[in-house]
Design a protein around this motif. Sequence first.
Motif, PDB file in Angstrom:
ATOM      1  N   TYR A 148      -9.312  10.228  -5.617  1.00 51.97           N
ATOM      2  CA  TYR A 148      -7.860  10.043  -5.783  1.00 51.97           C
ATOM      3  C   TYR A 148      -7.178   9.915  -4.412  1.00 51.97           C
ATOM      4  CZ  TYR A 148      -3.001  11.402  -6.551  1.00 51.97           C
ATOM      5  OH  TYR A 148      -1.631  11.459  -6.558  1.00 51.97           O
ATOM      6  N   CYS A 149      -6.316   8.912  -4.273  1.00 51.73           N
ATOM      7  CA  CYS A 149      -5.510   8.776  -3.046  1.00 51.73           C
ATOM      8  C   CYS A 149      -4.093   8.318  -3.369  1.00 51.73           C
ATOM      9  CB  CYS A 149      -6.173   7.818  -2.059  1.00 51.73           C
ATOM     10  SG  CYS A 149      -6.404   6.139  -2.682  1.00 51.73           S
ATOM     11  N   GLY A 150      -3.650   8.572  -4.586  1.00 51.32           N
ATOM     12  CA  GLY A 150      -2.290   8.217  -4.970  1.00 51.32           C
ATOM     13  C   GLY A 150      -2.250   7.174  -6.067  1.00 51.32           C
ATOM     14  N   VAL A 151      -1.257   7.304  -6.941  1.00 53.33           N
ATOM     15  CA  VAL A 151      -1.096   6.359  -8.050  1.00 53.33           C
ATOM     16  C   VAL A 151      -0.758   4.958  -7.537  1.00 53.33           C
ATOM     17  CG1 VAL A 151       0.324   5.857 -10.075  1.00 53.33           C
ATOM     18  CG2 VAL A 151      -0.451   8.186  -9.654  1.00 53.33           C
ATOM     19  N   LEU A 152      -0.136   4.870  -6.372  1.00 50.65           N
ATOM     20  CA  LEU A 152       0.275   3.572  -5.820  1.00 50.65           C
ATOM     21  C   LEU A 152      -0.896   2.602  -5.711  1.00 50.65           C
ATOM     22  CD1 LEU A 152       2.413   1.753  -4.519  1.00 50.65           C
ATOM     23  CD2 LEU A 152       1.939   2.877  -2.335  1.00 50.65           C
ATOM     24  N   ILE A 153      -2.088   3.112  -5.384  1.00 55.87           N
ATOM     25  CA  ILE A 153      -3.229   2.218  -5.199  1.00 55.87           C
ATOM     26  C   ILE A 153      -3.631   1.559  -6.510  1.00 55.87           C
ATOM     27  CG2 ILE A 153      -5.116   3.878  -5.614  1.00 55.87           C
ATOM     28  CD1 ILE A 153      -4.920   1.320  -2.757  1.00 55.87           C
ATOM     29  N   LEU A 154      -3.340   2.209  -7.652  1.00 51.29           N
ATOM     30  CA  LEU A 154      -3.642   1.609  -8.954  1.00 51.29           C
ATOM     31  C   LEU A 154      -2.773   0.386  -9.213  1.00 51.29           C
ATOM     32  CD1 LEU A 154      -3.938   4.808 -11.192  1.00 51.29           C
ATOM     33  CD2 LEU A 154      -5.771   3.541 -10.046  1.00 51.29           C
ATOM     34  N   ILE A 155      -1.600   0.350  -8.588  1.00 48.69           N
ATOM     35  CA  ILE A 155      -0.706  -0.814  -8.719  1.00 48.69           C
ATOM     36  C   ILE A 155      -1.085  -1.893  -7.715  1.00 48.69           C
ATOM     37  CG2 ILE A 155       1.704  -1.566  -8.608  1.00 48.69           C
ATOM     38  CD1 ILE A 155       2.497   1.336  -9.215  1.00 48.69           C
ATOM     39  N   LEU A 156      -1.447  -1.472  -6.503  1.00 47.67           N
ATOM     40  CA  LEU A 156      -1.692  -2.431  -5.427  1.00 47.67           C
ATOM     41  C   LEU A 156      -2.968  -3.231  -5.633  1.00 47.67           C
ATOM     42  CD1 LEU A 156      -0.672  -0.300  -2.307  1.00 47.67           C
ATOM     43  CD2 LEU A 156       0.676  -2.023  -3.522  1.00 47.67           C
ATOM     44  N   ILE A 157      -4.003  -2.623  -6.212  1.00 47.33           N
ATOM     45  CA  ILE A 157      -5.276  -3.350  -6.378  1.00 47.33           C
ATOM     46  C   ILE A 157      -5.120  -4.563  -7.299  1.00 47.33           C
ATOM     47  CG2 ILE A 157      -7.635  -3.181  -7.248  1.00 47.33           C
ATOM     48  CD1 ILE A 157      -7.258  -1.860  -4.552  1.00 47.33           C
ATOM     49  N   PRO A 158      -4.470  -4.444  -8.488  1.00 52.70           N
ATOM     50  CA  PRO A 158      -4.253  -5.665  -9.298  1.00 52.70           C
ATOM     51  C   PRO A 158      -3.401  -6.703  -8.571  1.00 52.70           C
ATOM     52  CG  PRO A 158      -3.938  -3.695 -10.631  1.00 52.70           C
ATOM     53  CD  PRO A 158      -4.049  -3.228  -9.221  1.00 52.70           C
TER      54      PRO A 158
END
Length: 929
Positions: free
Chosen positions: A360-370
């Motif tokens: 885990y390194c933040g929810v933001l990365i789940l948005i940035l990868i797509p």
Amino acid sequence: MNIKIKACLNFLRSNIKPIAIILITALCSFFFAYFWLEAEKNGQPIFKICAVIIALLGGFAAFWALTDVHKRIGERNHLFTFLSGALVCLALLMVYALAGMYPFGRLSVLIGELNTQLAPFYLDLKQRLFGRGLLYSSALGSGAGYLPVFAYYLASPFTIITLIMPSAQIAEAVLIIQLLKAAAAAITFSLFIRAVFNKNNWLVTALSAMYSLCSFAIVYAANVMWTDAIILLPLICLGIHKLFKQGKWLLLVISLALGFFTQFQMGYILLIAAVLYAIKLLLEEEHSLGSFIKQMGKLVGYILLSAALPAFLLIPALLQSPQTVEAGALSINEGGSLLQLLSRGIYGVDMQESKLAITYCGVLILILIPIYYLSNNIKLRQKLMDSAFLLLCGAGLMINSLAWFWQGFRYPELPNQFAFVAVFAALIMGARVLFSLEGTKETAVWAGGGAALILVLLCDTFNIFSVEFEKIYISIFFIVIYTAVLLITLKRKSMGKLCAVLAAVVLLELSGNAYIIVKALNQSSLYTQRYVFYEGYETLNRVMERAKEINRAGYRIAVAESGQANSPSAYGYSGIAGDAYKLPSEMLEQMKSLGYDVTEHSVINGGFSPVADSLMGVKYIISTKELESPFLLLAEKKDDDYPIYYIYENQLALPPVYSAASSLTEWQGEYANPFKLLNDYIKAACNEDIGDVYENLPLLDQMHQNAIYSLEETGHAEFFTENYQQNGYISLAAEINEEADIFLYCSMSNVSAESHIILSDETRPLADSNGRTAYIRDLGRASAETQFTVNIEFSEESKGSIAAAKINKENLERAIDILKSRNSIISITRARDSKIKAEVKPLNDGVLAFSVPYDKCWSVKVDGKPAKLENINGLFCGVKLTAGNHRVEFKYWPEGLTWGIVISLLGLCVFVYLLVKKYIRTLRARRTV
């Protein structure tokens, strides 16, 4: 009047800085005192947190004003790098404050191995640097090479903090190390981001926080020796950039050499990450095959130089380090499904249920990868290389065979030591998105937010890792916030102040997740109460100092009920206990064969063992309880503090070196039954038939079920499960015909907690409080005509052996008298743990036994001349001596150390040559200009 006013105004104007500092300091002191008193009055930690924040802000403001640091930072354009480290450090401090860590509460950061292993080793290192030496340790079990332990646990430069702080404040020293390491990781990652992407704004701070406060860093702060790798990885990758783009090699060599030095296993992971990153970097651009080979050849050369510099530590540590126990066979699905891997980016995933939540390194990365894959601003070639790098780093979290490769061809007990590399790879992709938002379509942002939202809802639907309902909503809240900020940024065509908002939200989210992890760790492993550690250390340390004063002849000391195996390291005495992943397996086998309590990587003091302790030279036993043994004499009672400590003297203890019969070197004993081994050893050492010191109690079969076993006439039984699918039961009994001290040895697996012993109508559990059985246990004194019964219940596959014995006090005393009568020890000098000198006068020809585990790294000189080191059945070292006066010197020199020093010196010569060559080139270039 006007003149006076003007003078006052001029004074104020010219002294505005010191006046402002005085006012800020006064206000901060007032508010600090107010909030602290409110905290004490109301018992609310939030007031203490406010007090500390105010104190920190005040101190920072004063420092800022006094040093003009803001001007220098601004001139050098390092503002956001500095803020990255400062804010991460402050966020982690806030997390610990909320969790009740000292000085905000009663807890300390010492937890798990940090409490049982690292803290004692930190304390031990102080003493080793100033006298005991770094080559060998008599405080690790019965003795072991120290360099593997130093290289695994203590080689970090941050260890210096533990050396300069008082020993009793080791918990505070570790807290400072954790805070500084978090700040350092944020700073190095920000330097990498700035150099690679040529950006310098609040996004740098946000990304640095996502890296340095990732779950891996928070979870493994308890294994703080690993976290240097988090700091060094960005520097190594930046060094690769500088090597390929500018031909500069210095940063790569120094940072990778530090990686090998600080923790050699993590250094291997850094090496793999560096090679993969270098290949990715070269393939992102078009290179001919010749150019690719040339660049990789250059990289390999500098990697070899990096490994050569710390070879003096690396080679002996690798040669002496045992492999840790394998965690399982190769398996494709060891880490779970792809959905489980992706779901570890959700806020507050249960750490106990998912060992892999450390990605885990933040929810933001789940948005940035797509968004990354939908963005038109990123080249296809770059997407392919970044994806391959992430896949190779992340697949090891799911495929056990890849994890085996990443972790140095082994399955350690603590898995996924390489997870931070996957975090690093993902954040590189996230950084590309954030720094190229201009031109990104709104639909891509909506798709990124929608994909993250769908992932969270899927995890809730399929109950992945049992994420609590409220945490699902918190994740959705942060997804909405991040998506909104990104959309607003696109419309305004500029990040502007929204960068600061994004950084603040990221810090808030990561701090909250870190707090959840800390609380979960406290529930599962328990952080040590600070006052318990502090007061316990101070009290026992005073008792130990007194024991050292009594112990003038270099005997071993044992501490009963110490609470941890590494008390010899913590308090600086030669003992028989030790706990470290790098203990030699030969030493552990030796201690187990003598009947000591041994696990896969530790020797634990299970209580006074008369025969083995006497042979090992354990003369003093410290206990908080009164011990009843015919061989122990109360030497001193320390009742001036709590708890009360008793110092007992073992009257039968042999000195560290003692003379025995020559036949001892030819003796070969069996290891299965420690009672028999000790009997045979003493007879061989005395070369007389003195009878058994442990007299076997013949165990008779009363009942057994689902067990096949052999029962010798002596009563020693060996057995194994007949049907692995069913539980089993064995009941053995013996008649005690005379009053005696009874001892039991039981070595078996899968023992049920219902197993028990009945002696003198008293029922007690077969295993101790830690669930262990495999050591000689003193069951106390039994009266005549007493029945002794052992009832064992076991499950599934089980095997082992069991034996009972009573001690023959007369035979043991006679044996020790014979051995002591052969000795005339004039003096024993321990210059360092690795160097023992003795002046002896054996009365007969024989062998001088040295009660340390046999190790080929020991050498011996007799009267200044090299002599043959004798291997006494794999148990002890020895040397043959004739009767008369002799000067004997045992010296320990680690295997591979000589070659390591030579290679390091050669590497240093090459390093200096390259530096001089670089300096001359720079000087010539300046002269030409």
